[in-house]
Design an enzyme around this catalytic site. Structure first.
Site, PDB file in Angstrom:
ATOM      1  N   LYS A  11       0.825  -1.201   0.000  1.00 24.14           N
ATOM      2  CA  LYS A  11       0.000   0.000   0.000  1.00 24.14           C
ATOM      3  C   LYS A  11       0.870   1.266   0.000  1.00 24.14           C
ATOM      4  O   LYS A  11       2.086   1.195   0.254  1.00 24.14           O
ATOM      5  CB  LYS A  11      -0.911  -0.030   1.236  1.00 24.14           C
ATOM      6  CG  LYS A  11      -1.910  -1.193   1.255  1.00 24.14           C
ATOM      7  CD  LYS A  11      -2.834  -1.067   2.474  1.00 24.14           C
ATOM      8  CE  LYS A  11      -3.823  -2.215   2.569  1.00 24.14           C
ATOM      9  NZ  LYS A  11      -4.791  -2.016   3.703  1.00 24.14           N
ATOM     10  N   TYR A  51     -12.195  -2.645  -3.409  1.00 23.35           N
ATOM     11  CA  TYR A  51     -12.829  -2.664  -2.083  1.00 23.35           C
ATOM     12  C   TYR A  51     -14.358  -2.730  -2.151  1.00 23.35           C
ATOM     13  O   TYR A  51     -15.039  -2.357  -1.185  1.00 23.35           O
ATOM     14  CB  TYR A  51     -12.389  -1.431  -1.288  1.00 23.35           C
ATOM     15  CG  TYR A  51     -10.979  -1.551  -0.729  1.00 23.35           C
ATOM     16  CD1 TYR A  51     -10.592  -2.652   0.053  1.00 23.35           C
ATOM     17  CD2 TYR A  51     -10.022  -0.552  -0.948  1.00 23.35           C
ATOM     18  CE1 TYR A  51      -9.299  -2.754   0.564  1.00 23.35           C
ATOM     19  CE2 TYR A  51      -8.735  -0.649  -0.428  1.00 23.35           C
ATOM     20  CZ  TYR A  51      -8.388  -1.750   0.329  1.00 23.35           C
ATOM     21  OH  TYR A  51      -7.115  -1.854   0.858  1.00 23.35           O
ATOM     22  N   PHE A  59     -15.431   3.286   7.485  1.00 23.02           N
ATOM     23  CA  PHE A  59     -14.081   3.678   7.090  1.00 23.02           C
ATOM     24  C   PHE A  59     -13.876   3.633   5.571  1.00 23.02           C
ATOM     25  O   PHE A  59     -12.783   3.914   5.073  1.00 23.02           O
ATOM     26  CB  PHE A  59     -13.038   2.800   7.784  1.00 23.02           C
ATOM     27  CG  PHE A  59     -13.238   1.317   7.585  1.00 23.02           C
ATOM     28  CD1 PHE A  59     -12.761   0.669   6.459  1.00 23.02           C
ATOM     29  CD2 PHE A  59     -13.930   0.573   8.533  1.00 23.02           C
ATOM     30  CE1 PHE A  59     -12.958  -0.687   6.270  1.00 23.02           C
ATOM     31  CE2 PHE A  59     -14.138  -0.790   8.352  1.00 23.02           C
ATOM     32  CZ  PHE A  59     -13.644  -1.419   7.217  1.00 23.02           C
ATOM     33  N   ARG A  94      -1.426 -14.582   4.298  1.00 17.65           N
ATOM     34  CA  ARG A  94      -2.073 -13.838   5.399  1.00 17.65           C
ATOM     35  C   ARG A  94      -1.305 -14.040   6.709  1.00 17.65           C
ATOM     36  O   ARG A  94      -1.221 -13.129   7.537  1.00 17.65           O
ATOM     37  CB  ARG A  94      -3.530 -14.291   5.583  1.00 17.65           C
ATOM     38  CG  ARG A  94      -4.478 -13.880   4.476  1.00 17.65           C
ATOM     39  CD  ARG A  94      -4.876 -12.429   4.488  1.00 17.65           C
ATOM     40  NE  ARG A  94      -5.601 -12.007   5.653  1.00 17.65           N
ATOM     41  CZ  ARG A  94      -6.365 -10.917   5.708  1.00 17.65           C
ATOM     42  NH1 ARG A  94      -6.526 -10.164   4.617  1.00 17.65           N
ATOM     43  NH2 ARG A  94      -6.960 -10.565   6.793  1.00 17.65           N
ATOM     44  N   THR A 100      -5.722  -7.674  10.413  1.00 17.55           N
ATOM     45  CA  THR A 100      -6.063  -6.373   9.826  1.00 17.55           C
ATOM     46  C   THR A 100      -5.550  -5.183  10.643  1.00 17.55           C
ATOM     47  O   THR A 100      -4.900  -4.289  10.116  1.00 17.55           O
ATOM     48  CB  THR A 100      -7.591  -6.262   9.675  1.00 17.55           C
ATOM     49  OG1 THR A 100      -8.052  -7.379   8.916  1.00 17.55           O
ATOM     50  CG2 THR A 100      -7.989  -4.966   8.976  1.00 17.55           C
ATOM     51  N   ARG A 111       2.483  -6.694   9.652  1.00 18.60           N
ATOM     52  CA  ARG A 111       1.622  -5.642  10.206  1.00 18.60           C
ATOM     53  C   ARG A 111       1.917  -5.380  11.684  1.00 18.60           C
ATOM     54  O   ARG A 111       1.783  -4.250  12.158  1.00 18.60           O
ATOM     55  CB  ARG A 111       0.152  -6.017  10.002  1.00 18.60           C
ATOM     56  CG  ARG A 111      -0.314  -5.802   8.565  1.00 18.60           C
ATOM     57  CD  ARG A 111      -1.680  -6.384   8.334  1.00 18.60           C
ATOM     58  NE  ARG A 111      -2.290  -5.956   7.074  1.00 18.60           N
ATOM     59  CZ  ARG A 111      -3.459  -6.410   6.628  1.00 18.60           C
ATOM     60  NH1 ARG A 111      -4.125  -7.305   7.336  1.00 18.60           N
ATOM     61  NH2 ARG A 111      -3.953  -5.981   5.490  1.00 18.60           N
ATOM     62  N   ASN A 126      -1.472  -0.252   7.483  1.00 19.70           N
ATOM     63  CA  ASN A 126      -1.065  -1.641   7.720  1.00 19.70           C
ATOM     64  C   ASN A 126      -0.214  -2.235   6.598  1.00 19.70           C
ATOM     65  O   ASN A 126      -0.067  -3.454   6.498  1.00 19.70           O
ATOM     66  CB  ASN A 126      -2.271  -2.520   8.090  1.00 19.70           C
ATOM     67  CG  ASN A 126      -3.334  -2.567   7.012  1.00 19.70           C
ATOM     68  OD1 ASN A 126      -3.115  -2.078   5.914  1.00 19.70           O
ATOM     69  ND2 ASN A 126      -4.468  -3.179   7.320  1.00 19.70           N
ATOM     70  N   HIS A 129      -1.749  -5.226   1.582  1.00 21.54           N
ATOM     71  CA  HIS A 129      -3.026  -5.914   1.385  1.00 21.54           C
ATOM     72  C   HIS A 129      -2.721  -7.351   0.982  1.00 21.54           C
ATOM     73  O   HIS A 129      -1.794  -7.592   0.218  1.00 21.54           O
ATOM     74  CB  HIS A 129      -3.832  -5.262   0.257  1.00 21.54           C
ATOM     75  CG  HIS A 129      -4.963  -6.125  -0.201  1.00 21.54           C
ATOM     76  ND1 HIS A 129      -6.179  -6.165   0.445  1.00 21.54           N
ATOM     77  CD2 HIS A 129      -5.051  -7.046  -1.201  1.00 21.54           C
ATOM     78  CE1 HIS A 129      -6.965  -7.041  -0.152  1.00 21.54           C
ATOM     79  NE2 HIS A 129      -6.305  -7.598  -1.150  1.00 21.54           N
ATOM     80  N   GLU A 140      -9.805 -10.594  -6.969  1.00 20.15           N
ATOM     81  CA  GLU A 140      -8.807  -9.522  -6.927  1.00 20.15           C
ATOM     82  C   GLU A 140      -7.694  -9.718  -7.965  1.00 20.15           C
ATOM     83  O   GLU A 140      -7.256  -8.754  -8.594  1.00 20.15           O
ATOM     84  CB  GLU A 140      -8.220  -9.421  -5.518  1.00 20.15           C
ATOM     85  CG  GLU A 140      -9.255  -8.935  -4.503  1.00 20.15           C
ATOM     86  CD  GLU A 140      -8.798  -9.046  -3.051  1.00 20.15           C
ATOM     87  OE1 GLU A 140      -7.653  -9.498  -2.802  1.00 20.15           O
ATOM     88  OE2 GLU A 140      -9.593  -8.673  -2.166  1.00 20.15           O
TER      89      GLU A 140
HETATM   90  P1  ADP Z   1      -7.709  -7.046   5.508  1.00 18.80           P
HETATM   91  O1  ADP Z   1      -6.911  -5.996   4.768  1.00 18.80           O
HETATM   92  O2  ADP Z   1      -6.957  -7.601   6.662  1.00 18.80           O
HETATM   93  O3  ADP Z   1      -8.257  -8.128   4.600  1.00 18.80           O
HETATM   94  P2  ADP Z   1     -10.410  -5.991   5.563  1.00 18.80           P
HETATM   95  O4  ADP Z   1     -10.602  -6.657   4.245  1.00 18.80           O
HETATM   96  O5  ADP Z   1     -11.417  -6.250   6.624  1.00 18.80           O
HETATM   97  O6  ADP Z   1      -8.969  -6.309   6.164  1.00 18.80           O
HETATM   98  O7  ADP Z   1     -10.354  -4.422   5.364  1.00 18.80           O
HETATM   99  C1  ADP Z   1      -9.626  -3.865   4.286  1.00 18.80           C
HETATM  100  C2  ADP Z   1      -8.829  -2.695   4.792  1.00 18.80           C
HETATM  101  O8  ADP Z   1      -9.722  -1.727   5.358  1.00 18.80           O
HETATM  102  C3  ADP Z   1      -7.861  -2.996   5.931  1.00 18.80           C
HETATM  103  O9  ADP Z   1      -6.640  -3.513   5.484  1.00 18.80           O
HETATM  104  C4  ADP Z   1      -7.706  -1.626   6.559  1.00 18.80           C
HETATM  105  O10 ADP Z   1      -6.828  -0.840   5.756  1.00 18.80           O
HETATM  106  C5  ADP Z   1      -9.101  -1.083   6.450  1.00 18.80           C
HETATM  107  N1  ADP Z   1      -9.885  -1.332   7.662  1.00 18.80           N
HETATM  108  C6  ADP Z   1     -10.499  -2.493   8.004  1.00 18.80           C
HETATM  109  N2  ADP Z   1     -11.140  -2.376   9.160  1.00 18.80           N
HETATM  110  C7  ADP Z   1     -10.947  -1.094   9.579  1.00 18.80           C
HETATM  111  C8  ADP Z   1     -11.366  -0.320  10.717  1.00 18.80           C
HETATM  112  N3  ADP Z   1     -12.112  -0.867  11.683  1.00 18.80           N
HETATM  113  N4  ADP Z   1     -10.932   0.955  10.809  1.00 18.80           N
HETATM  114  C9  ADP Z   1     -10.166   1.500   9.860  1.00 18.80           C
HETATM  115  N5  ADP Z   1      -9.757   0.857   8.763  1.00 18.80           N
HETATM  116  C10 ADP Z   1     -10.125  -0.430   8.621  1.00 18.80           C
HETATM  117 MG    MG Z   2      -9.663  -8.080   3.164  1.00 22.06          MG
END
Ligand code: ADP
Ligand code: MG
Length: 152
Positions: A11, A51, A59, A94, A100, A111, A126, A129, A140
């Protein structure tokens, strides 16, 4: 064990902090094979496609801006998109990346070591992705890469 493909994106925070090489090193050492890679300037369209499943989350608007580089380097917007292949690659990648929220990510994960929460702005920095499951990975990889961009 199934041979899977999964999408990894360094990212904008990871690019700005020069953590791409570190992430690649860890994924390579974990045994996953890099079969596609490119630097991408994320458009609003790509951000929304990527997304799509998170539309409606509080968010979400921040997330779109974040992945487009609005918070890190608007004059040099870029991410590094990669496809990794290997046995159980989706779960395995992962595990290298971590949970996350950097606060929940296990010690030793990318992370945990390098992520942080920007509490004022309300977003997670973080770093990487990684696709969350087989459905997401399939979706994706197709969004980010043409078949001919993967070496299979
Ligand atoms: P991951 O990236 O671990 O698969 P998700 O798919 O749930 O997580 O969410 C995508 C991205 O959205 C996360 O990597 C993070 O950047 C953001 N995100 C997820 N949950 C939150 C939250 N509660 N507050 C702020 N940002 C969030
Ligand atoms: Mg995800």
């Amino acid at each position: 064990m199934p041979i899977e493909k999964t999408l990894v994106v360094i990212k904008p925070d990871g690019m700005k902090r020069r953590l791409a090489g570190l992430a690649i090193d860890r994924l390579e050492n974990a045994g996953f094979e890099l079969i596609g890679a490119k630097v991408v300037s994320v458009t609003e369209k790509l951000a929304h496609e990527h997304y799509a499943l998170l539309k409606g989350q509080p968010f979400f608007p921040n997330l779109i801006k974040f992945i487009m580089g609005d918070y890190h380097d608007v004059s040099n917007r870029r991410v590094l998109a990669m496809v990794y292949r290997g046995e159980n690659a989706i779960k395995g990648v992962r595990a290298v990346v971590g949970a996350t929220s950097p606060e929940d990510a296990a010690p030793g994960t990318i992370r945990n070591a390098f992520g942080r929460i920007n509490s004022k702005a309300g977003y997670y920095e973080n770093v990487v992705h990684a696709s969350g499951n087989a459905m997401e990975a399939d979706r994706e990889v197709k969004i980010w890469f043409k078949p001919e961009e993967l070496v299979e």
